[in-house]
Design a protein around this motif. Structure first.
Motif, PDB file in Angstrom:
ATOM      1  N   SER A   1      -1.545  10.186   4.105  1.00 11.74           N
ATOM      2  CA  SER A   1      -0.172  10.791   4.183  1.00 11.74           C
ATOM      3  C   SER A   1       0.665   9.662   4.616  1.00 11.74           C
ATOM      4  O   SER A   1       0.148   8.559   5.296  1.00 11.74           O
ATOM      5  N   VAL A   2       2.032   9.867   4.353  1.00 17.43           N
ATOM      6  CA  VAL A   2       3.101   8.790   4.868  1.00 17.43           C
ATOM      7  C   VAL A   2       3.012   8.807   6.247  1.00 17.43           C
ATOM      8  O   VAL A   2       3.228   8.000   6.936  1.00 17.43           O
ATOM      9  N   ALA A   3       2.955   9.982   6.660  1.00 15.50           N
ATOM     10  CA  ALA A   3       3.179  10.379   8.311  1.00 15.50           C
ATOM     11  C   ALA A   3       1.879   9.599   9.008  1.00 15.50           C
ATOM     12  O   ALA A   3       1.825   9.031   9.995  1.00 15.50           O
ATOM     13  N   GLU A   4       0.688   9.650   8.351  1.00 19.98           N
ATOM     14  CA  GLU A   4      -0.500   9.240   8.707  1.00 19.98           C
ATOM     15  C   GLU A   4      -0.613   7.781   8.889  1.00 19.98           C
ATOM     16  O   GLU A   4      -0.937   6.972   9.933  1.00 19.98           O
ATOM     17  N   TYR A   5      -0.056   6.977   7.718  1.00 17.85           N
ATOM     18  CA  TYR A   5      -0.259   5.573   7.875  1.00 17.85           C
ATOM     19  C   TYR A   5       1.117   4.728   8.562  1.00 17.85           C
ATOM     20  O   TYR A   5       1.237   3.830   8.939  1.00 17.85           O
ATOM     21  N   LEU A   6       1.988   5.800   8.670  1.00 22.61           N
ATOM     22  CA  LEU A   6       3.099   5.324   9.555  1.00 22.61           C
ATOM     23  C   LEU A   6       2.768   5.317  10.898  1.00 22.61           C
ATOM     24  O   LEU A   6       2.998   4.184  11.836  1.00 22.61           O
TER      25      LEU A   6
ATOM     26  N   GLY B   1      10.372   7.755  -8.570  1.00 24.66           N
ATOM     27  CA  GLY B   1       9.912   9.062  -8.296  1.00 24.66           C
ATOM     28  C   GLY B   1       9.636   9.695  -6.875  1.00 24.66           C
ATOM     29  O   GLY B   1      10.582   9.149  -6.187  1.00 24.66           O
ATOM     30  N   THR B   2       8.774  10.105  -6.712  1.00 24.91           N
ATOM     31  CA  THR B   2       8.348  10.793  -5.356  1.00 24.91           C
ATOM     32  C   THR B   2       7.904   9.579  -4.381  1.00 24.91           C
ATOM     33  O   THR B   2       8.372   9.937  -3.180  1.00 24.91           O
ATOM     34  N   THR B   3       7.556   8.438  -5.026  1.00 23.92           N
ATOM     35  CA  THR B   3       7.537   7.303  -4.053  1.00 23.92           C
ATOM     36  C   THR B   3       8.894   6.812  -3.620  1.00 23.92           C
ATOM     37  O   THR B   3       8.340   6.409  -2.224  1.00 23.92           O
ATOM     38  N   LEU B   4       9.657   6.745  -3.974  1.00 23.21           N
ATOM     39  CA  LEU B   4      11.073   6.495  -3.475  1.00 23.21           C
ATOM     40  C   LEU B   4      11.281   7.732  -2.341  1.00 23.21           C
ATOM     41  O   LEU B   4      11.904   6.829  -1.300  1.00 23.21           O
ATOM     42  N   ASP B   5      11.163   8.795  -2.778  1.00 23.30           N
ATOM     43  CA  ASP B   5      11.403   9.637  -1.716  1.00 23.30           C
ATOM     44  C   ASP B   5      10.675   9.420  -0.653  1.00 23.30           C
ATOM     45  O   ASP B   5      10.904   9.618   0.632  1.00 23.30           O
ATOM     46  N   ASP B   6       9.307   8.941  -0.472  1.00 26.60           N
ATOM     47  CA  ASP B   6       8.168   8.588   0.530  1.00 26.60           C
ATOM     48  C   ASP B   6       8.865   7.403   1.278  1.00 26.60           C
ATOM     49  O   ASP B   6       8.790   7.393   2.655  1.00 26.60           O
ATOM     50  N   SER B   7       9.279   6.541   0.496  1.00 25.46           N
ATOM     51  CA  SER B   7      10.043   5.398   1.160  1.00 25.46           C
ATOM     52  C   SER B   7      11.036   5.342   2.309  1.00 25.46           C
ATOM     53  O   SER B   7      11.319   5.088   3.065  1.00 25.46           O
ATOM     54  N   PHE B   8      11.958   6.747   1.988  1.00 25.47           N
ATOM     55  CA  PHE B   8      12.880   7.220   2.773  1.00 25.47           C
ATOM     56  C   PHE B   8      12.502   7.656   4.128  1.00 25.47           C
ATOM     57  O   PHE B   8      13.129   7.381   5.125  1.00 25.47           O
ATOM     58  N   THR B   9      11.348   7.917   4.247  1.00 20.71           N
ATOM     59  CA  THR B   9      10.743   8.347   5.399  1.00 20.71           C
ATOM     60  C   THR B   9       9.715   7.491   6.071  1.00 20.71           C
ATOM     61  O   THR B   9       9.300   7.583   7.092  1.00 20.71           O
ATOM     62  N   ALA B  10       9.352   6.491   5.340  1.00 14.61           N
ATOM     63  CA  ALA B  10       8.474   5.277   5.937  1.00 14.61           C
ATOM     64  C   ALA B  10       9.269   4.139   6.434  1.00 14.61           C
ATOM     65  O   ALA B  10       8.582   3.311   7.103  1.00 14.61           O
TER      66      ALA B  10
ATOM     67  N   THR C   1      -0.446   5.043  12.116  1.00 14.33           N
ATOM     68  CA  THR C   1      -1.548   3.919  12.389  1.00 14.33           C
ATOM     69  C   THR C   1      -1.213   2.588  12.209  1.00 14.33           C
ATOM     70  O   THR C   1      -1.506   1.537  12.543  1.00 14.33           O
ATOM     71  N   ARG C   2      -0.039   2.240  11.213  1.00 15.52           N
ATOM     72  CA  ARG C   2       0.175   1.143  10.758  1.00 15.52           C
ATOM     73  C   ARG C   2       1.491   0.435  11.748  1.00 15.52           C
ATOM     74  O   ARG C   2       1.727  -0.747  11.971  1.00 15.52           O
ATOM     75  N   THR C   3       2.388   1.457  12.051  1.00 17.11           N
ATOM     76  CA  THR C   3       3.522   1.115  12.699  1.00 17.11           C
ATOM     77  C   THR C   3       3.673   1.835  14.248  1.00 17.11           C
ATOM     78  O   THR C   3       4.790   1.682  14.820  1.00 17.11           O
ATOM     79  N   GLY C   4       2.722   2.489  14.472  1.00 14.90           N
ATOM     80  CA  GLY C   4       3.062   3.371  15.863  1.00 14.90           C
ATOM     81  C   GLY C   4       4.179   4.275  15.831  1.00 14.90           C
ATOM     82  O   GLY C   4       4.632   4.870  16.654  1.00 14.90           O
ATOM     83  N   GLY C   5       4.363   4.900  14.397  1.00 12.52           N
ATOM     84  CA  GLY C   5       5.308   5.780  14.201  1.00 12.52           C
ATOM     85  C   GLY C   5       6.631   5.315  14.018  1.00 12.52           C
ATOM     86  O   GLY C   5       7.835   6.058  13.889  1.00 12.52           O
ATOM     87  N   GLU C   6       7.060   4.117  14.181  1.00 11.59           N
ATOM     88  CA  GLU C   6       8.321   3.354  14.127  1.00 11.59           C
ATOM     89  C   GLU C   6       8.909   3.137  12.658  1.00 11.59           C
ATOM     90  O   GLU C   6      10.098   3.281  12.632  1.00 11.59           O
ATOM     91  N   GLY C   7       7.864   3.025  11.645  1.00 10.80           N
ATOM     92  CA  GLY C   7       8.518   2.743  10.329  1.00 10.80           C
ATOM     93  C   GLY C   7       8.496   1.175  10.041  1.00 10.80           C
ATOM     94  O   GLY C   7       8.168   0.411  11.090  1.00 10.80           O
ATOM     95  N   PHE C   8       8.459   0.758   8.884  1.00  8.08           N
ATOM     96  CA  PHE C   8       8.375  -0.400   8.492  1.00  8.08           C
ATOM     97  C   PHE C   8       9.822  -1.090   8.216  1.00  8.08           C
ATOM     98  O   PHE C   8      10.882  -0.260   7.963  1.00  8.08           O
ATOM     99  N   ASP C   9       9.876  -2.499   8.683  1.00  7.97           N
ATOM    100  CA  ASP C   9      11.530  -3.085   8.503  1.00  7.97           C
ATOM    101  C   ASP C   9      11.902  -2.986   7.205  1.00  7.97           C
ATOM    102  O   ASP C   9      13.169  -2.602   7.037  1.00  7.97           O
TER     103      ASP C   9
END
Length: 331
Positions: free
Chosen positions: A197-202, A220-229, A204-212
């Motif tokens: 899930s977005v929360a999981e890879y966020l 579609g829903t991938t853009l919605d996911d981007s807003f939380t990543a 494991t990959r960023t320590g929950g901080e998110g990507f720059d």
């Protein structure tokens, strides 16, 4: 000249004999050696791309690579015999590249990479222009940043990975289970969106901080996911498919920013066409330095087999970008 003409949306392209074009002010005549096929080309044929402003009957084909055979008197910087590439037509009433010749605005062209084949060069313009506008013009990707690219094995995505790496970023990319090796071989860290899930890879990959930077090439829903990543405050989401209805609340609550990319605008409006030529010159430098190579489907197509090529792209059965050879004999 021979050309593939769309006479009615949703019908097969018809091979027709058309008058040879000649360059008017600001144009050069290009003998087309290869025409790149994009998903947008197939959507235009189907009548599912009103934003492209296609006027029927139309010669489709956004991207080309070929050789300059004539130059208008007011054009500088190009000469007969130059090998060039560009995103030059197929929308807004401009003749596309599924023809033996096209007379095109010289500002849209650049010398093609010497390290790539003609077909590889024809596969690049739309996707590299889109990726450049997203990652360089909008997001200003720079060394030390973390970049997430959604759809990393796709036409835009696989070029975006290479561009972000060339900018010095640490690159991650989402994809299907079947695309993980492709993403890894491009130099990015693959993320299987079906397994995490977005929360999981966020986490494991960023320590929950998110990507720059998060670049959405799926929509579609991938853009919605981007807003939380994306990272809080300083993060930037950019999308090549930012239409539809989306809630900006998740992005706003992170204090992050958003930009959209519409790569057809210079062709449709005439604005900033010289910038597309500039982007392609940068792309040529990257390709010739070994930092940018498009994935090309090994199958070959010509005007007689256009229907097969379009069907392969429409159904997602391509193994990389597809290019068509519209001319006979040496270019």
């Amino acid at each position: 000249m021979r050309a593939a003409v769309l006479e009615s949306f949703g019908t097969a392209l018809q091979i027709r004999d058309l008058p040879d074009p000649s360059p008017t002010s600001g144009e050069v005549l290009v003998r087309i050696a290869a025409s790149g096929v994009n998903p947008l080309d197939t959507k235009i044929r189907q009548g599912h791309a009103a934003h492209a402003g296609t006027v029927l009957p139309a010669v489709l084909g956004l991207d080309l690579a070929g050789t300059v055979t004539a130059v208008a008197s007011d054009v500088t910087g190009f000469s007969v015999g130059d090998e060039v590439y560009g995103m030059t037509g197929g929308v807004g009433g401009h003749q596309g590249s599924l023809a033996e010749f096209a007379s095109v605005d010289h500002r849209l062209l650049a010398p093609r990479p010497h390290t790539l084949s003609t077909h590889q060069s024809a596969a690049l313009p739309l996707v590299v222009i889109t990726a450049w506008e997203a990652l360089v013009d909008r997001a200003r990707v720079h060394p030390g940043q973390s970049v997430l690219i959604h759809g990393g094995a796709g036409g835009i995505g696989h070029v975006a990975i290479q561009l972000a790496l060339a900018r010095g970023a640490e690159v991650y990319a989402t994809g299907s289970p079947a695309s993980q090796d492709t993403i890894r071989n491009l130099g990015a860290t693959p993320i299987d969106y079906s397994a995490e899930s977005v929360a999981e890879y966020l986490e494991t990959r960023t320590g929950g901080e998110g990507f720059d930077v998060v670049f959405d090439t799926v929509g579609g829903t991938t853009l919605d996911d981007s807003f939380t990543a994306v990272k809080h405050y300083t993060g930037h989401v950019v999308s090549a498919l930012g239409w539809g209805t989306h809630s900006l609340a998740p992005l706003s609550f992170r204090g992050a920013s958003y930009s959209g990319v519409f790569a057809l605008m210079p062709l449709l409006t005439g604005r900033a066409r010289e910038h597309h030529g500039s982007i392609l010159r940068h792309a040529t430098e990257l390709a010739d330095a070994g930092a940018l190579t498009p994935r090309l489907d090994p199958r070959t197509f010509d005007l007689e087999t256009i229907a097969e090529a379009y069907d392969i792209v429409e159904t997602g059965r391509n193994r990389g970008k597809i290019a068509i050879t519209p001319t006979e004999g040496p270019a």
